[in-house]
Scaffold this motif. Structure first.
Motif, short mmCIF file in Angstrom:
data_model
loop_
_atom_site.label_atom_id
_atom_site.label_comp_id
_atom_site.label_asym_id
_atom_site.label_seq_id
_atom_site.Cartn_x
_atom_site.Cartn_y
_atom_site.Cartn_z
N CYS A 1 0.87 -1.16 -0.03
CA CYS A 1 -0.26 -0.03 -0.10
C CYS A 1 0.92 1.08 -0.03
CB CYS A 1 -1.00 -0.42 1.02
SG CYS A 1 -0.48 -0.18 2.99
N ASP A 2 1.07 2.49 -0.85
CA ASP A 2 1.39 3.70 -0.24
C ASP A 2 2.47 3.94 -1.34
OD1 ASP A 2 -0.64 4.76 0.92
OD2 ASP A 2 0.35 4.40 2.62
N THR B 1 12.54 2.80 -3.71
CA THR B 1 13.29 2.44 -2.00
C THR B 1 13.40 2.73 -0.41
OG1 THR B 1 14.11 4.85 -1.69
CG2 THR B 1 15.62 3.80 -3.18
N ILE B 2 10.94 2.78 -1.17
CA ILE B 2 10.35 2.26 0.04
C ILE B 2 9.59 1.17 0.20
CG2 ILE B 2 8.75 3.99 1.84
CD1 ILE B 2 11.61 4.94 1.88
N ILE B 3 9.12 0.19 0.88
CA ILE B 3 8.20 -0.21 0.42
C ILE B 3 7.31 0.09 1.56
CG2 ILE B 3 7.84 -3.38 0.87
CD1 ILE B 3 10.43 -2.90 -0.18
N SER B 4 5.68 -0.05 1.49
CA SER B 4 4.68 -0.56 2.53
C SER B 4 4.26 -0.99 3.08
CB SER B 4 4.37 1.22 2.35
OG SER B 4 4.60 2.85 2.68
N ILE B 5 3.99 -1.91 3.64
CA ILE B 5 3.15 -3.61 3.59
C ILE B 5 1.73 -3.00 4.12
CG2 ILE B 5 2.50 -6.00 4.31
CD1 ILE B 5 5.58 -5.86 3.48
N GLY B 6 1.01 -3.56 4.03
CA GLY B 6 -0.55 -3.61 4.67
C GLY B 6 -0.81 -4.91 5.71
#
Length: 93
Positions: free
Chosen positions: A43-44, A50-55
């Motif tokens: 998500c997001d 370089t940025i990983i967002s995990i819901g």
């Protein structure tokens, strides 16, 4: 029953392309699904390589805190990415 909500943001400074990021996200999400029987999705920040967002969402009969800690520890041990933010929430129904 309790519902666990987690949003974990990781920084993978060694990633140089979105293709490389997708491979990392696919790998860690599949391993988490298999180990913890959770619903998980990126998500997001899908366009930032370089940025990983995990819901993460999961139903728990009890011990929400221990399950979230187990998930966080698993991520720390199985990725080279650095956890930069963790958002937790839980609901009871």
């Amino acid at each position: 029953m309790k519902i666990l909500f987690l949003k974990i943001t990781l920084r993978a400074s060694y990633v140089h392309s979105l293709k490389e990021k997708r491979m990392i996200v696919r790998s860690i999400t599949q391993r988490l699904k298999n180990k913890f029987n959770i619903s998980i999705a990126e998500c997001d920040t899908q366009d930032i390589h370089t940025i990983i967002s995990i819901g993460i969402v999961s139903l728990c009969e009890s011990q929400v805190d221990s399950k979230s800690e187990d998930i966080i520890n698993f991520i720390e041990l199985n990725t080279n990415a650095e956890i930069i933010n963790i958002e937790k929430d839980e609901d009871i129904f």
